[in-house]
Design a protein around this motif. Structure first.
Motif, mmCIF file in Angstrom:
data_model
loop_
_atom_site.group_PDB
_atom_site.id
_atom_site.type_symbol
_atom_site.label_atom_id
_atom_site.label_comp_id
_atom_site.label_asym_id
_atom_site.label_seq_id
_atom_site.Cartn_x
_atom_site.Cartn_y
_atom_site.Cartn_z
ATOM 1 N N PHE A 86 43.442 42.026 45.104
ATOM 2 C CA PHE A 86 44.336 41.550 46.158
ATOM 3 C C PHE A 86 45.637 42.354 46.154
ATOM 4 N N GLY A 87 46.325 42.341 47.307
ATOM 5 C CA GLY A 87 47.476 43.217 47.475
ATOM 6 C C GLY A 87 48.822 42.578 47.228
ATOM 7 N N THR A 88 49.058 41.390 47.787
ATOM 8 C CA THR A 88 50.358 40.722 47.620
ATOM 9 C C THR A 88 50.143 39.317 47.094
ATOM 10 N N PHE A 89 51.184 38.778 46.463
ATOM 11 C CA PHE A 89 51.067 37.509 45.750
ATOM 12 C C PHE A 89 52.283 36.636 46.037
ATOM 13 N N ASP A 90 52.032 35.326 46.053
ATOM 14 C CA ASP A 90 53.129 34.386 46.287
ATOM 15 C C ASP A 90 52.923 33.168 45.404
ATOM 16 N N LEU A 91 53.961 32.776 44.690
ATOM 17 C CA LEU A 91 53.871 31.633 43.786
ATOM 18 C C LEU A 91 54.859 30.559 44.228
ATOM 19 N N LYS A 92 54.347 29.338 44.393
ATOM 20 C CA LYS A 92 55.190 28.201 44.735
ATOM 21 C C LYS A 92 54.996 27.098 43.705
ATOM 22 N N SER A 93 56.027 26.267 43.566
ATOM 23 C CA SER A 93 55.992 25.191 42.586
ATOM 24 C C SER A 93 56.297 23.864 43.267
ATOM 25 N N THR A 94 55.472 22.841 42.977
ATOM 26 C CA THR A 94 55.760 21.477 43.404
ATOM 27 C C THR A 94 55.922 20.627 42.145
ATOM 28 N N ASP A 95 56.116 19.341 42.315
ATOM 29 C CA ASP A 95 56.293 18.475 41.143
ATOM 30 C C ASP A 95 55.058 18.478 40.247
ATOM 31 N N ASN A 96 53.880 18.595 40.861
ATOM 32 C CA ASN A 96 52.628 18.466 40.094
ATOM 33 C C ASN A 96 51.807 19.733 39.969
ATOM 34 N N TYR A 97 52.045 20.703 40.880
ATOM 35 C CA TYR A 97 51.146 21.851 40.927
ATOM 36 C C TYR A 97 51.872 23.187 40.969
ATOM 37 N N TRP A 98 51.200 24.193 40.415
ATOM 38 C CA TRP A 98 51.509 25.584 40.707
ATOM 39 C C TRP A 98 50.582 25.998 41.833
ATOM 40 N N ILE A 99 51.110 26.591 42.889
ATOM 41 C CA ILE A 99 50.298 27.032 44.015
ATOM 42 C C ILE A 99 50.328 28.558 44.051
ATOM 43 N N CYS A 100 49.210 29.179 43.742
ATOM 44 C CA CYS A 100 49.111 30.637 43.628
ATOM 45 C C CYS A 100 48.366 31.183 44.849
ATOM 46 N N THR A 101 49.027 32.036 45.605
ATOM 47 C CA THR A 101 48.406 32.616 46.801
ATOM 48 C C THR A 101 48.163 34.101 46.586
ATOM 49 N N VAL B 13 36.637 42.714 49.253
ATOM 50 C CA VAL B 13 36.410 41.300 48.970
ATOM 51 C C VAL B 13 36.236 40.559 50.291
ATOM 52 N N PRO B 14 35.461 39.479 50.309
ATOM 53 C CA PRO B 14 35.185 38.782 51.578
ATOM 54 C C PRO B 14 36.288 37.831 52.018
ATOM 55 N N PHE B 15 37.427 37.817 51.307
ATOM 56 C CA PHE B 15 38.479 36.867 51.614
ATOM 57 C C PHE B 15 39.760 37.568 52.065
ATOM 58 N N SER B 16 40.411 37.012 53.068
ATOM 59 C CA SER B 16 41.729 37.508 53.452
ATOM 60 C C SER B 16 42.808 36.888 52.585
ATOM 61 N N LYS B 17 42.528 35.698 52.085
ATOM 62 C CA LYS B 17 43.507 34.995 51.264
ATOM 63 C C LYS B 17 42.796 33.965 50.395
ATOM 64 N N VAL B 18 43.311 33.791 49.184
ATOM 65 C CA VAL B 18 42.818 32.752 48.287
ATOM 66 C C VAL B 18 44.017 31.972 47.764
ATOM 67 N N VAL B 19 43.949 30.664 47.860
ATOM 68 C CA VAL B 19 45.031 29.805 47.372
ATOM 69 C C VAL B 19 44.467 28.929 46.254
ATOM 70 N N ILE B 20 45.133 28.961 45.102
ATOM 71 C CA ILE B 20 44.669 28.239 43.918
ATOM 72 C C ILE B 20 45.730 27.234 43.498
ATOM 73 N N TYR B 21 45.316 25.989 43.323
ATOM 74 C CA TYR B 21 46.217 24.919 42.886
ATOM 75 C C TYR B 21 45.939 24.615 41.417
ATOM 76 N N LEU B 22 46.956 24.745 40.567
ATOM 77 C CA LEU B 22 46.818 24.462 39.141
ATOM 78 C C LEU B 22 47.646 23.239 38.773
ATOM 79 N N ASP B 23 47.063 22.366 37.967
ATOM 80 C CA ASP B 23 47.772 21.188 37.477
ATOM 81 C C ASP B 23 48.818 21.625 36.456
#
Length: 242
Positions: free
Chosen positions: A132-147, A156-166
């Motif tokens: 993947f080319g670019t990355f974005d990380l966001k934080s909420t009270d419960n999750y890390w959101i990795c884009t 790769v067959p995806f334009s974007k993948v978003v992963i939610y971590l506890d």
């Protein structure tokens, strides 16, 4: 324009494992370092568990629709280096270098041996970051959101993948996979509508306990007789294919 029907699209995702970013290149690189570190912690969390089980739910959406076109339930079980996975009607079992794939709809079994590996696409997501080319990380009270956003030219067959971590233990809560290829649906008038699909995978019911030991017995699925493998009694109506 490349299109897939719903079934082939699900198979693509099972067999593999707004595109723009408003962050600057330097911020994106910084987020990549942080995301890779988080995904490593997530992998370490699963690796250190000798046995575990979790349920999965696969929901396919067309564009921004909130109504799923198709849904599949699944389960993933680990015992030491052995794995059992089921998605819809497909089972994949890895036992000490032996791999068994079962298509319950077609009643077919495939068996082959391969070199043992510690890699596992279900929860080992670190290795995909370089695709993947670019990355974005966001934080909420419960999750890390990795884009993870794809490059302009990508295999790769995806334009974007978003992963939610506890945040409590870095376990994977949800993945959202935005596919590059379009899917065809019908509007109320029966006309073709082309949209970019999203596959949402949610993880639930995590258990740190041993499951039925039959899951990791080869003869539960196939039996060796006179140098040739045959379906076990449980799968007696199935056919083994190369």
């Amino acid at each position: 324009m490349v299109t897939f029907n719903k079934t082939s699209l699900f198979l693509l995702v099972v067999l593999f494992f707004a595109l723009c970013s408003f962050s600057s290149k330097s911020n994106s690189d910084d987020d990549k370092v942080k995301i890779v570190a988080l995904l490593k912690k997530s992998k370490d969390y699963y690796d250190k568990q000798k046995v575990f089980k979790f349920n999965t739910a696969y929901d396919l959406f067309a564009g921004n629709s909130k109504k799923a076109l198709e849904s599949y339930k699944g389960v993933f079980i680990k015992e030491d280096k052995n794995f059992y996975s089921k998605i819809g009607q497909t089972e994949i079992i890895v036992i000490k270098g032996n791999t068994i794939k079962i298509d319950n709809e077609s009643k077919l079994i495939q068996y082959f041996k391969e070199e043992e590996t510690n890699e596992n696409i279900v929860y080992d997501l670190v290795k995909y970051c370089n695709n993947f080319g670019t990355f974005d990380l966001k934080s909420t009270d419960n999750y890390w959101i990795c884009t993870l956003n794809s490059r302009e030219v990508t295999f790769v067959p995806f334009s974007k993948v978003v992963i939610y971590l506890d945040k409590k233990n870095y376990s994977i809560v949800k993945q959202e996979l935005f596919l590059i290829s379009t899917i065809t649906t019908k509007d109320v008038n029966g006309k073709d509508v082309y949209s970019y699909p999203k596959l949402q995978i949610t993880f639930s019911a995590f258990e740190l306990k041993k499951q039925n030991e039959d899951y990791f017995k080869i003869n539960y699925y196939i039996e060796l007789k006179k140098g040739k493998y045959y379906p076990s009694k449980k799968y007696s109506t199935y056919q083994i294919v190369e």
